[in-house]
Design an enzyme around this catalytic site. Structure first.
Site, mmCIF file in Angstrom:
data_model
loop_
_atom_site.group_PDB
_atom_site.id
_atom_site.type_symbol
_atom_site.label_atom_id
_atom_site.label_comp_id
_atom_site.label_asym_id
_atom_site.label_seq_id
_atom_site.Cartn_x
_atom_site.Cartn_y
_atom_site.Cartn_z
ATOM 1 N N PRO A 214 53.380 -24.104 10.856
ATOM 2 C CA PRO A 214 54.433 -23.217 11.742
ATOM 3 C C PRO A 214 56.028 -23.642 11.829
ATOM 4 C CG PRO A 214 52.901 -25.535 12.684
ATOM 5 C CD PRO A 214 52.779 -25.245 10.162
ATOM 6 N N PRO A 215 56.240 -23.007 12.562
ATOM 7 C CA PRO A 215 57.710 -23.238 12.875
ATOM 8 C C PRO A 215 58.218 -23.993 12.870
ATOM 9 C CG PRO A 215 56.714 -21.693 14.673
ATOM 10 C CD PRO A 215 55.487 -22.360 14.045
ATOM 11 N N GLY A 216 59.843 -24.122 12.933
ATOM 12 C CA GLY A 216 60.211 -25.670 12.474
ATOM 13 C C GLY A 216 59.715 -26.228 11.800
ATOM 14 N N THR A 217 58.656 -26.138 11.009
ATOM 15 C CA THR A 217 58.299 -28.076 9.481
ATOM 16 C C THR A 217 58.805 -27.991 8.629
ATOM 17 O OG1 THR A 217 56.689 -25.937 9.202
ATOM 18 C CG2 THR A 217 56.244 -27.734 10.687
ATOM 19 N N GLY A 218 60.268 -26.742 8.873
ATOM 20 C CA GLY A 218 61.109 -26.628 7.526
ATOM 21 C C GLY A 218 60.970 -26.531 5.928
ATOM 22 N N LYS A 219 60.182 -25.047 6.410
ATOM 23 C CA LYS A 219 59.866 -24.320 5.219
ATOM 24 C C LYS A 219 60.869 -23.792 4.469
ATOM 25 C CE LYS A 219 57.161 -21.836 7.551
ATOM 26 N NZ LYS A 219 56.775 -22.841 8.769
ATOM 27 N N THR A 220 62.053 -23.243 5.647
ATOM 28 C CA THR A 220 63.016 -22.713 5.160
ATOM 29 C C THR A 220 63.967 -24.024 4.253
ATOM 30 O OG1 THR A 220 63.559 -20.638 6.515
ATOM 31 C CG2 THR A 220 65.564 -21.093 5.582
ATOM 32 N N HIS A 434 48.787 -37.337 44.528
ATOM 33 C CA HIS A 434 47.918 -36.362 43.191
ATOM 34 C C HIS A 434 48.437 -37.190 42.103
ATOM 35 C CE1 HIS A 434 46.906 -32.530 41.611
ATOM 36 N NE2 HIS A 434 47.618 -33.171 39.963
ATOM 37 N N GLU A 435 50.101 -37.313 42.369
ATOM 38 C CA GLU A 435 50.374 -38.540 40.064
ATOM 39 C C GLU A 435 49.364 -39.467 40.692
ATOM 40 O OE1 GLU A 435 51.575 -36.999 38.273
ATOM 41 O OE2 GLU A 435 51.914 -35.121 39.591
#
Ligand code: ADP
Ligand code: MG
Ligand code: ZN
Length: 626
Positions: A214-220, A434-435
């Protein structure tokens, strides 16, 4: 057309003269006066920076020698209309210009009216100089021979759009948390450094390695680290840059790229987003794409064209390996595949350590706490988180990042920007119930994550929020845990129902209901957790042409479809009943918690549990096995 110094001088002289007149004649008299530009509201500088981050600022005009800015912005607080707002700027605002540049915002500076003669003179000199600088820059670019963004002035030939870095400066130590992928690549580095040791025994190193994740996992980053470790040049291009309007351009770019790479071997060729060219051929929606096919064919030819041991290693990255053309994955091409995933707790800790190296962090901050709080964050998210926290620290005029800034940044990355708290009203009370409903059901259920905090300060789209801390990265989730999550998500609506009555319930639960339905549906159709039995009736199969998750293939009869719906309803109804009971039985403590929440706007998890403990002796007393 190549530009020479002679033509350059020939052109720049008249331009200089013309620009002198332009500057004299037009620009000075029309310079806008700040007071003509009436802005009826004001904003603090800090708020302005936040607006910038959110991308709400459209235009910035700077007046008064940089002391004042009139900005045009759209934002929810401005009623979503474009408004002019006046911002007083601090004496030095270094981050401002970079931010403006980064967000590509229209910036205009207006000189003060009382321009002295000397300023005029400097201005007059400056403008032509700027032009000469610009021309010189163009000239340099067109003479650039390293295959960078050169040939700006040449026609006919394709533009060489790949980048080359002689030294990336990235080493393996900069990449953390993806150790398997790193190990896989250590061999590649050894090969680039000492090919003899491989050739001596007749071993062939793979020509191509495919990085999937996935994007941003450090491939580049990883690809750069390989080049950096092996000390070889790094050529890179993105798949989307290949695909151009004109047939043949992409293919010739591939040819150029490999030609340069061969001249510079040993080296790394990095192809980012390879799925843009490497999709399965011949089945595209809207007809085939000749250009893409040609580009892909050229890429395949080039990869076959050089011998395994010439020292070029092609690394490609994608987040969709499933849609790649099978020809790319054949031996001799990208036959090695390495996946990098979103990091787990240990990985996140390691990545935080890398990015904390050049930051000043308060010694009291334990990075492990941050890693714990950030499941699902990619390496890029974590880098961004520490940077945001650092910016916040500067804004708060502290000299080291504390847990407080980090917490604020996490909340902001996960849930969006903080808004103004509501004023006390009936709807604030309803949101509080609700919270607290979510939080109390989550706390009292045995299989639910602990509450981290409950807050009435709106963020992003949400009017109030209950945060839970997942204890560990979980890959396997049990049936009772899913049911606990469904009940926790129903807690908000259930509290509204019991406290305000059926006719007063609000649309505030719609997001909760979406999640509930999806969880229940998956229990039935994917996890075999209903009385239909252990069948996989739907799988989240990605469709190469419509994108992931858009089409789920289903193989069942209409009768089964009816059964599925029945089972989903049954699960949700059961959970709903249980949730209503939890709310009813704990009404007294809920009322107290709501009063406290309205008073102080946020209740931390610890305090929340302490108060509940005053009312019940068994901390997590509700358990629903079935
Ligand atoms: P990708 O190419 O997978 O989309 P990048 O390599 O471009 O991701 O990562 C973007 C940035 O995020 C990097 O420059 C780095 O600062 C940070 N980052 C991502 N993954 C890691 C990691 N595993 N270790 C350290 N930093 C990382
Ligand atoms: Mg990338
Ligand atoms: Zn809710």
């Amino acid at each position: 057309m190549k530009l020479s110094w002679k033509t350059f001088l020939l052109w720049s002289l008249p331009i200089m003269i013309i620009s002198f007149f332009l500057w004299q004649g037009f620009l000075t008299p029309t310079s806008n006066d700040l007071n003509n530009n009436i802005a009826n509201s004001r904003m603090t500088y800090g708020r302005f920076l936040e607006y910038l981050d959110m991308g709400w600022v459209k235009k910035v005009d700077i007046y008064d020698n940089g002391h004042t800015a009139i900005i045009e912005a759209v934002g929810p607080e401005l009623g979503n209309r474009l408004q002019k707002i006046r911002v007083e700027l601090p004496a030095s605002a270094p981050e401002l210009i970079t931010k403006l540049k980064k967000n590509n915002i229209d910036l205009d500076a207006h000189p003060a009216k009382n321009n002295t003669a000397i300023w005029n003179l400097i201005g007059n000199l400056f403008f032509p100089l700027l032009l000469i600088g610009g021309l010189a820059y163009l000239f340099r670019r067109s003479n650039n021979t390293n295959g960078g963004p050169g040939q700006a002035m040449s026609f006919g030939k394709s533009k060489a759009l790949f980048q080359m870095e002689a030294k990336t400066g990235v080493v393996f130590d900069d990449v953390a948390g993806i150790d398997e992928a790193k190990e896989e690549f250590e061999e590649v580095v050894t090969f680039l450094k000492q090919p003899e040791s491989f050739t001596a025994v007749g071993a062939k190193i793979p020509k191509g390695v495919l990085l999937i994740g996935p994007p941003g996992t450090g491939k580049t980053l990883l690809a750069k680290a390989i080049a950096g470790e092996a000390n070889v040049p790094f050529f890179s291009i993105s798949g989307s840059e290949f695909v151009e309007m004109f047939v043949g351009v992409g293919a010739s770019r591939v040819r150029d790229l490999f030609k340069k790479a061969k001249e510079n071997a040993p080296c790394i060729v990095f192809i980012d987003e390879i799925d843009a060219v490497g999709r399965q051929r011949g089945t595209g929606i809207g007809g085939g794409n000749d250009e893409r096919e040609q580009t892909l064919n050229q890429l395949l030819t080039e990869m076959d064209g050089f011998e395994g041991n010439t020292g070029i290693i092609v690394i490609a990255a994608t987040n969709r390996a499933d849609i790649l053309d099978s020809a790319l994955l054949r031996p001799g091409r990208f036959d090695r595949q390495v996946s990098v995933d979103v990091p787990d707790f240990k990985g996140r800790l390691a990545i935080l350590n890398v990015h904390a190296r050049n930051k000043k962090i308060d010694p009291k901050v334990a990075l492990s706490i941050i890693a714990r709080r950030t499941p699902g964050f990619s390496g890029a998210d974590l880098a961004n988180l520490l940077n945001e926290a650092a910016i916040l620290t500067v804004r708060r005029k502290k000299n080291a990042i504390t847990l407080n800034e980090i917490d604020t940044s996490i909340d902001r990355i996960v849930a969006g920007m903080e808004g103004m708290p509501l004023i006390d009203s009936k709807s604030k009370r309803l949101i509080a119930y609700h919270e607290v409903g979510h939080a109390i059901v989550g706390t009292l259920l045995k299989d639910h994550y602990p509450v981290q905090k409950v807050t009435l300060i709106p963020r992003g789209q949400a009017r109030g929020l209950t945060w839970f801390t997942p204890s560990e990265d979980q890959n396997l989730i049990s049936r009772s845990e899913i049911k606990a999550r469904i009940m926790g998500a129903l807690g908000g609506r259930a509290a509204e129902e019991i406290v305000f009555g059926d006719s007063e319930v609000t649309t505030g639960a719609s997001n909760d209901l979406q999640q509930i339905t999806s969880m229940a549906r998956q229990m039935v159709t994917r996890f075999g957790m209903s009385s239909i039995g252990p069948l996989s009736l739907e799988n989240e199969e990605s469709n190469p042409f419509l994108g992931r998750g858009m089409v789920s293939s289903s193989e069942y009869s209409d009768e089964v479809a009816i059964k599925i719906d029945e089972q989903i309803q049954k699960i949700v109804q059961e959970c709903h009943q249980n949730t209503l009971i939890i709310i009813q039985e704990n009404r007294v403590v809920i009322d107290r918690l709501v009063d406290l929440l309205i008073e102080q706007e946020t209740i931390e998890g610890e305090e929340f549990r302490e108060i509940i403990a005053e009312y019940t002796s068994i901390p997590q007393k509700y358990e629903y096995a079935k």
